[in-house]
Design a protein around this motif. Structure first.
Motif, PDB file in Angstrom:
ATOM      1  N   PRO A 218      19.809  27.192  79.841  1.00 35.32           N
ATOM      2  CA  PRO A 218      18.816  27.836  78.970  1.00 35.32           C
ATOM      3  C   PRO A 218      17.431  27.206  79.098  1.00 35.32           C
ATOM      4  CG  PRO A 218      20.200  26.353  77.712  1.00 35.32           C
ATOM      5  CD  PRO A 218      20.771  26.355  79.100  1.00 35.32           C
ATOM      6  N   VAL A 219      16.438  27.944  78.651  1.00 34.85           N
ATOM      7  CA  VAL A 219      15.068  27.434  78.537  1.00 34.85           C
ATOM      8  C   VAL A 219      14.777  27.249  77.049  1.00 34.85           C
ATOM      9  CG1 VAL A 219      12.630  27.902  78.949  1.00 34.85           C
ATOM     10  CG2 VAL A 219      14.336  28.559  80.659  1.00 34.85           C
ATOM     11  N   VAL A 220      14.321  26.063  76.674  1.00 33.87           N
ATOM     12  CA  VAL A 220      14.165  25.695  75.265  1.00 33.87           C
ATOM     13  C   VAL A 220      12.687  25.762  74.882  1.00 33.87           C
ATOM     14  CG1 VAL A 220      14.454  23.822  73.596  1.00 33.87           C
ATOM     15  CG2 VAL A 220      16.212  24.250  75.313  1.00 33.87           C
ATOM     16  N   ARG A 221      12.423  26.314  73.689  1.00 33.43           N
ATOM     17  CA  ARG A 221      11.045  26.429  73.219  1.00 33.43           C
ATOM     18  C   ARG A 221      10.842  25.835  71.837  1.00 33.43           C
ATOM     19  NH1 ARG A 221      10.478  32.734  75.197  1.00 33.43           N
ATOM     20  NH2 ARG A 221      10.215  32.291  77.436  1.00 33.43           N
ATOM     21  N   SER A 222      11.913  25.265  71.248  1.00 34.35           N
ATOM     22  CA  SER A 222      11.769  24.661  69.921  1.00 34.35           C
ATOM     23  C   SER A 222      12.862  23.621  69.754  1.00 34.35           C
ATOM     24  CB  SER A 222      11.878  25.720  68.821  1.00 34.35           C
ATOM     25  OG  SER A 222      13.222  26.152  68.670  1.00 34.35           O
ATOM     26  N   ARG A 223      12.834  22.925  68.605  1.00 32.55           N
ATOM     27  CA  ARG A 223      13.863  21.925  68.309  1.00 32.55           C
ATOM     28  C   ARG A 223      15.164  22.577  67.857  1.00 32.55           C
ATOM     29  NH1 ARG A 223       9.882  18.076  64.716  1.00 32.55           N
ATOM     30  NH2 ARG A 223       8.686  17.191  66.464  1.00 32.55           N
ATOM     31  N   TRP A 224      15.122  23.836  67.488  1.00 31.90           N
ATOM     32  CA  TRP A 224      16.305  24.514  66.945  1.00 31.90           C
ATOM     33  C   TRP A 224      16.522  25.812  67.713  1.00 31.90           C
ATOM     34  CZ3 TRP A 224      12.057  22.818  64.122  1.00 31.90           C
ATOM     35  CH2 TRP A 224      12.250  21.588  63.484  1.00 31.90           C
ATOM     36  N   PRO A 225      16.902  25.719  68.990  1.00 30.89           N
ATOM     37  CA  PRO A 225      16.912  26.913  69.853  1.00 30.89           C
ATOM     38  C   PRO A 225      17.850  28.010  69.383  1.00 30.89           C
ATOM     39  CG  PRO A 225      17.985  25.023  70.922  1.00 30.89           C
ATOM     40  CD  PRO A 225      17.303  24.498  69.700  1.00 30.89           C
ATOM     41  N   LEU A 226      19.039  27.681  68.867  1.00 31.61           N
ATOM     42  CA  LEU A 226      19.962  28.746  68.461  1.00 31.61           C
ATOM     43  C   LEU A 226      19.425  29.528  67.277  1.00 31.61           C
ATOM     44  CD1 LEU A 226      21.960  27.534  70.490  1.00 31.61           C
ATOM     45  CD2 LEU A 226      23.747  27.909  68.805  1.00 31.61           C
ATOM     46  N   TRP A 227      18.763  28.854  66.359  1.00 37.44           N
ATOM     47  CA  TRP A 227      18.173  29.578  65.238  1.00 37.44           C
ATOM     48  C   TRP A 227      17.026  30.467  65.716  1.00 37.44           C
ATOM     49  CZ3 TRP A 227      17.853  25.037  61.159  1.00 37.44           C
ATOM     50  CH2 TRP A 227      19.168  24.723  60.752  1.00 37.44           C
ATOM     51  N   GLU A 228      16.286  29.983  66.711  1.00 34.15           N
ATOM     52  CA  GLU A 228      15.179  30.783  67.252  1.00 34.15           C
ATOM     53  C   GLU A 228      15.700  32.039  67.939  1.00 34.15           C
ATOM     54  OE1 GLU A 228      11.516  30.282  70.485  1.00 34.15           O
ATOM     55  OE2 GLU A 228      13.261  28.971  70.546  1.00 34.15           O
ATOM     56  N   TRP A 229      16.897  31.947  68.557  1.00 38.99           N
ATOM     57  CA  TRP A 229      17.429  33.073  69.325  1.00 38.99           C
ATOM     58  C   TRP A 229      18.203  34.064  68.482  1.00 38.99           C
ATOM     59  CZ3 TRP A 229      19.783  29.334  73.482  1.00 38.99           C
ATOM     60  CH2 TRP A 229      18.735  28.803  74.258  1.00 38.99           C
ATOM     61  N   ARG A 230      18.375  33.799  67.196  1.00 43.76           N
ATOM     62  CA  ARG A 230      19.142  34.724  66.364  1.00 43.76           C
ATOM     63  C   ARG A 230      18.495  36.104  66.370  1.00 43.76           C
ATOM     64  NH1 ARG A 230      20.668  31.216  60.920  1.00 43.76           N
ATOM     65  NH2 ARG A 230      22.352  29.996  61.855  1.00 43.76           N
ATOM     66  N   GLY A 231      19.290  37.103  66.694  1.00 39.57           N
ATOM     67  CA  GLY A 231      18.783  38.473  66.710  1.00 39.57           C
ATOM     68  C   GLY A 231      18.074  38.858  67.994  1.00 39.57           C
ATOM     69  N   ALA A 232      17.837  37.873  68.878  1.00 37.08           N
ATOM     70  CA  ALA A 232      17.138  38.192  70.130  1.00 37.08           C
ATOM     71  C   ALA A 232      18.078  38.906  71.095  1.00 37.08           C
ATOM     72  CB  ALA A 232      16.594  36.911  70.765  1.00 37.08           C
ATOM     73  N   ARG A 233      17.566  39.911  71.807  1.00 37.96           N
ATOM     74  CA  ARG A 233      18.381  40.645  72.763  1.00 37.96           C
ATOM     75  C   ARG A 233      18.659  39.814  74.012  1.00 37.96           C
ATOM     76  NH1 ARG A 233      15.862  46.804  72.730  1.00 37.96           N
ATOM     77  NH2 ARG A 233      16.293  47.253  70.516  1.00 37.96           N
ATOM     78  N   GLU A 234      17.698  39.018  74.423  1.00 40.60           N
ATOM     79  CA  GLU A 234      17.843  38.195  75.612  1.00 40.60           C
ATOM     80  C   GLU A 234      17.395  36.782  75.314  1.00 40.60           C
ATOM     81  OE1 GLU A 234      15.700  39.923  78.818  1.00 40.60           O
ATOM     82  OE2 GLU A 234      17.027  41.662  79.004  1.00 40.60           O
ATOM     83  N   ARG A 235      18.030  35.844  76.002  1.00 34.42           N
ATOM     84  CA  ARG A 235      17.659  34.443  75.885  1.00 34.42           C
ATOM     85  C   ARG A 235      17.050  33.983  77.196  1.00 34.42           C
ATOM     86  NH1 ARG A 235      23.106  31.894  72.979  1.00 34.42           N
ATOM     87  NH2 ARG A 235      22.996  33.154  71.062  1.00 34.42           N
ATOM     88  N   PRO A 236      15.970  33.219  77.153  1.00 31.95           N
ATOM     89  CA  PRO A 236      15.376  32.738  78.410  1.00 31.95           C
ATOM     90  C   PRO A 236      16.297  31.752  79.107  1.00 31.95           C
ATOM     91  CG  PRO A 236      14.325  31.694  76.510  1.00 31.95           C
ATOM     92  CD  PRO A 236      15.244  32.751  75.967  1.00 31.95           C
ATOM     93  N   VAL A 237      16.541  31.980  80.390  1.00 30.15           N
ATOM     94  CA  VAL A 237      17.463  31.134  81.150  1.00 30.15           C
ATOM     95  C   VAL A 237      16.875  30.833  82.522  1.00 30.15           C
ATOM     96  CG1 VAL A 237      19.532  31.989  79.975  1.00 30.15           C
ATOM     97  CG2 VAL A 237      18.724  33.119  82.064  1.00 30.15           C
ATOM     98  N   VAL A 238      17.469  29.844  83.179  1.00 34.06           N
ATOM     99  CA  VAL A 238      17.118  29.477  84.551  1.00 34.06           C
ATOM    100  C   VAL A 238      18.004  30.264  85.507  1.00 34.06           C
ATOM    101  CG1 VAL A 238      17.106  27.589  86.242  1.00 34.06           C
ATOM    102  CG2 VAL A 238      16.370  27.167  83.884  1.00 34.06           C
ATOM    103  N   THR A 239      17.429  30.806  86.545  1.00 33.89           N
ATOM    104  CA  THR A 239      18.190  31.516  87.574  1.00 33.89           C
ATOM    105  C   THR A 239      17.972  30.830  88.921  1.00 33.89           C
ATOM    106  OG1 THR A 239      16.354  33.044  87.968  1.00 33.89           O
ATOM    107  CG2 THR A 239      18.033  33.712  86.361  1.00 33.89           C
ATOM    108  N   GLY A 240      18.830  31.143  89.878  1.00 34.04           N
ATOM    109  CA  GLY A 240      18.652  30.621  91.221  1.00 34.04           C
ATOM    110  C   GLY A 240      19.613  29.523  91.616  1.00 34.04           C
TER     111      GLY A 240
END
Length: 616
Positions: free
Chosen positions: A518-540
């Motif tokens: 995953p790509v993290v943007r805060s100290r509480w990533p799971l709470w930030e992602w609640r309700g989000a359709r997509e989560r930022p991730v690393v590919t490749g």
């Protein structure tokens, strides 16, 4: 493809080959919780001996052996390894990594720990256990006063086991600093990860002292050097300085991870961010730093110069400041929150009551005049257990209930958990609060019996009863864990509604931890992602080999891809080869030379061929 690449081998030989952190972390925890009840049984035997005056259940030599093995096992075989196990299992999941930085080193450290701990405990059943206390003071531990194999077993096995601790420390430090998910800068790391980083750095410095001390004692006993023999020009106090330079930080090596568990549990069960994140981080770091400046706290009664004692008295009192800051931050986090009183939270609340009492007595014994009065009494024993069991044991059990669903995919019984907490809390205070009173009445520690005229019989009987209640509380948790492995309710990916990355994957996690880092943007990533359709991730990252992302130390910017090694039996063979040297030292120094060449050849197998790194 990803599951096949990361899977571990099966079968009998396959048991010795896994290097994955999920398996090694669980093995550390499970093995530690085997040594824990064994040590607890020894404690109950000591309490039965002291339950009545002039008891004859145990003789003096057997009592001293049991006391030595109990104390050593609790400190070296349970408290530190179980924290290492939680770090190895949880930290990579929590920071978004697919494994530890050096997976084979983790496996090597585990087998070292398993072999060393088994040999040490076996010495008790063979009747050759050490009888000099878990601190192994000289001159009692010198060959003149303690002939036989007992002290040799203590010194060689402790040195051997600390090799395991150092491997874990290296693993934890590198993993945290270099394998964090992109965006997880140092100021976004979970507090549990900060606690484990502080613990690992402390281990790197503290473990050196006990390895040096035990190595010097091995040479005194094996090849007749005179490091600790006063009549030959040696310095007996040198042992105490070296031992306690390790020993007092060791208390905080055990405590600091528990403090990280508390912060994690409070955030989850209050449902809101922790109050004073920066203050809590600085307090963890300050606790680790200051703990190295007060080892003489244990040596106030040795006749050292008063000017030096005044410095260490101030340092001993100063350690209460960062711990107090943490208590205030946790209290502010709980204030006004809608707390869910699940079992993990109950153990955290129990910690508050017990640790504060332990901290108050810590300030008391930091005073040289008071310490001189109670230093060799049961008051010190009670203080020690209030800090260690209350400060680390209760949060550890809370952490076990909290992460058990992630480790096994099953929930532990809440009803049994509440019974466990109630029994442990009542039994603990009945045991150690009354033990303080025994100390104030003058009962010395490290004695196997006492005369009836001293008037300590009634209190000792109550202390023994409390010890059995405490043991029952911990036994309920262990039985609950075993029962829940098969019959516990199935846990979802995130049964607690937590905020950290380990709950973003399945329970138990797949061999690769995270399908996409995953790509993290805060100290509480799971709470930030609640309700989000997509989560930022690393590919490749490739699926046909074990790859994880390496990031920069400060800001966790992507840097390169690390290719991790797969399963192999070489770490196990290397641990067996090293054990030949350490165990053989009990017989003749030549075994250490033989083991050197054995380890060399196993390391050649371990590192051949070396996997490449691919630059991005």
């Amino acid at each position: 493809m990803l599951a096949r690449t990361w899977r571990s081998p099966s079968g009998f030989i396959g048991w010795f080959r896994p290097v994955n952190q999920r398996i090694i972390g669980r093995r550390f925890i499970a093995t530690a919780f085997v040594f824990f009840p064994l040590s607890g049984v020894l404690a109950l035997l000591m309490r039965l001996q002291l339950a009545a005056p002039e008891n004859t259940l145990l003789g003096p030599e057997r009592y001293n052996q049991i006391m030595t093995v109990h104390g050593t096992a609790m400190m070296f075989l349970f408290a530190i390894p179980v924290m290492e196990g939680f770090a190895i299992f949880v930290v990579p999941l929590m920071i978004g990594a697919r494994d530890m930085a050096f997976p084979r080193l983790s496996a090597f450290g585990y087998y070292i720990y398993l072999i060393g701990g088994t040999v040490f405990f076996a010495s008790l059943f063979l009747g050759i256990a050490p009888a000099t206390g878990w601190f192994n003071y000289v001159p009692l531990a010198n060959k003149i006063y303690s002939p036989g194999l007992g002290v040799g077993i203590w010194t060689t096995m402790i040195t051997f086991i600390e090799v395991s601790a150092l491997t874990a420390a290296v693993e934890i430090i590198v993993t945290i600093l270099k394998l964090r998910a992109p965006g997880m800068s140092l100021d976004r790391m979970p507090l549990f990860v900060w606690a484990m980083l502080v613990m690992a750095v402390m281990m790197m410095f503290a473990m050196q002292a006990i390895i040096v001390a035990s190595s010097l004692l091995i040479m005194d006993r094996l090849i007749d050097t005179q490091f600790f023999l006063a009549e030959a020009g040696g310095q007996p106090l040198l042992w105490q300085h070296l031992f306690w330079f390790f020993g007092h930080p060791e208390v905080y090596i055990i405590l600091v991870p528990a403090l990280g568990m508390i912060s994690t549990i409070i955030v989850t069960f209050t449902g809101r961010p922790i109050f004073g994140y920066t203050a809590l981080v600085l307090s963890l770091v300050a606790t680790g730093f200051v703990s190295f400046g007060l080892w003489v706290h244990h040596m106030f009664a040795t006749g050292l110069p008063h000017l030096g004692l005044s410095f260490f008295m101030a340092a001993s009192a100063m350690i209460a400041i960062p711990n107090g800051i943490q208590v205030f931050c946790w209290s502010a986090s709980l204030w006004g929150a809608r707390i869910r009183f699940a079992t993990p939270m109950l153990f955290v609340l129990g910690f508050f009551a017990i640790f504060v009492l332990g901290g108050l007595t810590g300030v008391m014994v930091a005073s040289v005049p008071f310490d001189l009065q109670v230093h060799d009494t049961y008051f010190l024993v009670a203080h020690f257990y209030y800090v260690l069991i209350g400060g680390a044991g209760f949060p550890l059990i809370g952490g076990l209930y909290y992460w058990y669903p992630k480790m096994t995919g099953r929930m532990m019984s809440e009803r049994a958990g509440r019974w466990s907490f109630a029994l442990a809390f009542i039994g603990f205070n009945l045991t150690f609060f009354l033990m303080r009173q025994l100390g104030l009445q003058g009962m010395p520690r490290r004695v196997y019996t006492y005369v009836e005229e001293m008037g300590w019989g009634d209190l000792n009987l109550l202390v023994t009863a409390g010890a059995f209640v405490l043991a029952a509380g911990f036994a309920v948790t262990l039985l609950n864990a075993l029962w829940s492995l098969r019959r516990g309710a199935r846990a979802g990916d995130d049964p607690w509604g937590a905020d950290t990355l380990e709950w973003s994957t399945s329970s138990p996690p797949p061999p690769y931890n995270h399908r996409h880092i995953p790509v993290v943007r805060s100290r509480w990533p799971l709470w930030e992602w609640r309700g989000a359709r997509e989560r930022p991730v690393v590919t490749g990252l490739r699926a046909d080999r074990r790859e994880t992302l390496v990031t920069t130390t400060l800001d966790a910017e992507p840097q390169q891809v690390q290719v991790l090694p797969g399963p192999t039996i070489w770490p196990f063979l290397s641990a067996v080869a090293a054990s030949v040297g350490f165990i053989g030292l009990l017989v003749h120094p030549i075994f250490f030379v033989i083991a050197f060449f054995l380890v060399f050849f196993t390391f050649v197998g371990w590192f051949w061929p070396r996997r490449p790194w691919r630059e991005d």
